[in-house]
Design an enzyme around this catalytic site. Sequence first.
Site, PDB file in Angstrom:
ATOM      1  N   LYS A   1       0.748   5.671   8.202  1.00  0.00           N
ATOM      2  CA  LYS A   1       1.414   5.714   6.891  1.00  0.00           C
ATOM      3  C   LYS A   1       0.381   5.904   5.779  1.00  0.00           C
ATOM      4  O   LYS A   1       0.519   6.760   4.905  1.00  0.00           O
ATOM      5  CB  LYS A   1       2.198   4.405   6.722  1.00  0.00           C
ATOM      6  CG  LYS A   1       2.936   4.229   5.428  1.00  0.00           C
ATOM      7  CD  LYS A   1       2.274   3.304   4.442  1.00  0.00           C
ATOM      8  CE  LYS A   1       2.004   1.913   4.901  1.00  0.00           C
ATOM      9  NZ  LYS A   1       1.388   1.080   3.882  1.00  0.00           N
TER      10      LYS A   1
ATOM     11  N   LYS B   1      -7.200   1.931  -2.507  1.00  0.00           N
ATOM     12  CA  LYS B   1      -6.765   1.533  -1.153  1.00  0.00           C
ATOM     13  C   LYS B   1      -6.839   2.734  -0.197  1.00  0.00           C
ATOM     14  O   LYS B   1      -7.249   2.590   0.961  1.00  0.00           O
ATOM     15  CB  LYS B   1      -5.338   0.970  -1.215  1.00  0.00           C
ATOM     16  CG  LYS B   1      -4.712   0.638   0.117  1.00  0.00           C
ATOM     17  CD  LYS B   1      -5.317  -0.575   0.794  1.00  0.00           C
ATOM     18  CE  LYS B   1      -4.696  -0.765   2.172  1.00  0.00           C
ATOM     19  NZ  LYS B   1      -5.191  -1.942   2.867  1.00  0.00           N
TER      20      LYS B   1
ATOM     21  N   SER C   1       0.871  -1.187   0.000  1.00  0.00           N
ATOM     22  CA  SER C   1       0.000   0.000   0.000  1.00  0.00           C
ATOM     23  C   SER C   1       0.898   1.224   0.000  1.00  0.00           C
ATOM     24  O   SER C   1       1.550   1.515   1.012  1.00  0.00           O
ATOM     25  CB  SER C   1      -0.865   0.027   1.262  1.00  0.00           C
ATOM     26  OG  SER C   1      -1.609  -1.155   1.378  1.00  0.00           O
TER      27      SER C   1
HETATM   28  P1  NAD Z   1       5.815  -6.073   7.320  1.00  0.00           P
HETATM   29  O1  NAD Z   1       6.599  -4.925   7.880  1.00  0.00           O
HETATM   30  O2  NAD Z   1       5.395  -7.181   8.200  1.00  0.00           O
HETATM   31  O3  NAD Z   1       6.654  -6.744   6.099  1.00  0.00           O
HETATM   32  C1  NAD Z   1       7.407  -6.034   5.174  1.00  0.00           C
HETATM   33  C2  NAD Z   1       8.544  -6.936   4.721  1.00  0.00           C
HETATM   34  O4  NAD Z   1       9.284  -6.264   3.695  1.00  0.00           O
HETATM   35  C3  NAD Z   1       9.547  -7.253   5.842  1.00  0.00           C
HETATM   36  O5  NAD Z   1       9.706  -8.647   5.975  1.00  0.00           O
HETATM   37  C4  NAD Z   1      10.826  -6.571   5.382  1.00  0.00           C
HETATM   38  O6  NAD Z   1      12.002  -7.281   5.755  1.00  0.00           O
HETATM   39  C5  NAD Z   1      10.633  -6.564   3.872  1.00  0.00           C
HETATM   40  N1  NAD Z   1      11.462  -5.560   3.205  1.00  0.00           N
HETATM   41  C6  NAD Z   1      11.534  -4.228   3.471  1.00  0.00           C
HETATM   42  N2  NAD Z   1      12.449  -3.658   2.641  1.00  0.00           N
HETATM   43  C7  NAD Z   1      12.933  -4.661   1.861  1.00  0.00           C
HETATM   44  C8  NAD Z   1      13.936  -4.711   0.849  1.00  0.00           C
HETATM   45  N3  NAD Z   1      14.612  -3.615   0.486  1.00  0.00           N
HETATM   46  N4  NAD Z   1      14.203  -5.906   0.269  1.00  0.00           N
HETATM   47  C9  NAD Z   1      13.534  -7.023   0.649  1.00  0.00           C
HETATM   48  N5  NAD Z   1      12.596  -7.034   1.613  1.00  0.00           N
HETATM   49  C10 NAD Z   1      12.307  -5.864   2.207  1.00  0.00           C
HETATM   50  O7  NAD Z   1       4.566  -5.416   6.580  1.00  0.00           O
HETATM   51  P2  NAD Z   1       3.181  -6.128   6.194  1.00  0.00           P
HETATM   52  O8  NAD Z   1       2.232  -5.994   7.330  1.00  0.00           O
HETATM   53  O9  NAD Z   1       3.459  -7.435   5.570  1.00  0.00           O
HETATM   54  O10 NAD Z   1       2.648  -5.089   5.105  1.00  0.00           O
HETATM   55  C11 NAD Z   1       3.145  -5.048   3.767  1.00  0.00           C
HETATM   56  C12 NAD Z   1       2.271  -4.066   2.986  1.00  0.00           C
HETATM   57  O11 NAD Z   1       0.914  -4.540   2.995  1.00  0.00           O
HETATM   58  C13 NAD Z   1       2.227  -2.648   3.586  1.00  0.00           C
HETATM   59  O12 NAD Z   1       2.212  -1.710   2.553  1.00  0.00           O
HETATM   60  C14 NAD Z   1       0.930  -2.636   4.383  1.00  0.00           C
HETATM   61  O13 NAD Z   1       0.372  -1.341   4.525  1.00  0.00           O
HETATM   62  C15 NAD Z   1       0.062  -3.522   3.505  1.00  0.00           C
HETATM   63  N6  NAD Z   1      -1.059  -4.171   4.215  1.00  0.00           N
HETATM   64  C16 NAD Z   1      -0.878  -4.726   5.443  1.00  0.00           C
HETATM   65  C17 NAD Z   1      -1.950  -5.317   6.105  1.00  0.00           C
HETATM   66  C18 NAD Z   1      -1.798  -5.917   7.485  1.00  0.00           C
HETATM   67  O14 NAD Z   1      -2.826  -6.216   8.123  1.00  0.00           O
HETATM   68  N7  NAD Z   1      -0.590  -6.128   7.984  1.00  0.00           N
HETATM   69  C19 NAD Z   1      -3.214  -5.349   5.503  1.00  0.00           C
HETATM   70  C20 NAD Z   1      -3.365  -4.820   4.222  1.00  0.00           C
HETATM   71  C21 NAD Z   1      -2.272  -4.231   3.586  1.00  0.00           C
END
Ligand code: NAD
Length: 296
Positions: free
Chosen positions: A242, A174, A99
Amino acid sequence: MSKPTIGFIGLGIMGKPMAKNLVKAGYDVTVFDLKQASIDEVAAEGAKGASSITEASKDADIIITMVPNSPHVKQVVLEGDDCVIKAAKKGAIVVDMSSIAPLVSKEVGEKLNEKGIIFFDAPVSGGEPKAIDGTLSIMVGGPEAYFETIKPVLMVMGASAVLVGEVGSGNTTKLANQIIVACNIAALGEALVLAKKAGVDPQKVFEAIRGGLAGSTVMEAKAPMMIAQNFKPGFRIDLHVKDLNNVVETAEKLDMPVACTDLALAMLKELQAQDCGSLDHSALVKISEKAAGIEL
Ligand code: NAD
């Protein structure tokens, strides 16, 4: 037709179960994350572990990214020696499911298109439980001509995948989703606290109104959490801040005031300042509880 090969970058709360579901569905998936333990966990279920973004991207027909925010997407896809744009083959399709700000999606899409790489922004709604079940709602922006190519892959991770328009439209959708969710949760918290302060049991209020016009998916998910004072995420306040910052930034560019978002964002930021950023966004009820001097 054989299944496309998939590179998957970003194995966090969401990316890990999404990648696992693709493996379970029989796709050849190569995964990368900054955390080796996350790579190992998904590899244990049948994915190939990569040691770099390049390795995860170079042979993939479809490259999926699922990282926190706009700067991470730009870093993974466009920047430095180890990035998707340098590694991906011509004709590959990049699907960013993070997102992020819609304008950044457009920028990333334009740069990839210049190299003959196709791009979609395809953020999701539904959180970790729906990521695990493969029942996310997926909002897609990108070229219609290629949508049918990626749709079967998206439908492994989601219960729906709707093409809403060109690149950037997925993240605009979104943002709309996140405005509605934040304001809905804030209103729900205020309403339940008001009822309790007036001497009416919030659980009974929930039961009485859940089937009426005020009933919603938000109410079903968050009222029980508020009443139980269970703020385990779910969706963290930090992530909602965010997203609403991205709403404000987008609204400024569109020259449009967003009064409801401003209020919800201020409430979420107040919670961040109280060290509650890692709690579920249902903790918005704490603002009303503090103002009323009671707990649900
Ligand atoms: P998270 O922080 O758990 O996971 C993000 C992952 O990205 C981490 O494992 C991190 O190590 C990896 N990462 C970051 N930079 C990187 C790089 N340069 N190279 C490789 N890996 C890298 O976040 P999440 O909760 O999984 O959310 C991911 C996205 O989905 C976000 O944009 C969030 O807003 C969206 N989202 C989350 C939810 C939720 O409930 N958690 C729901 C809908 C949407």
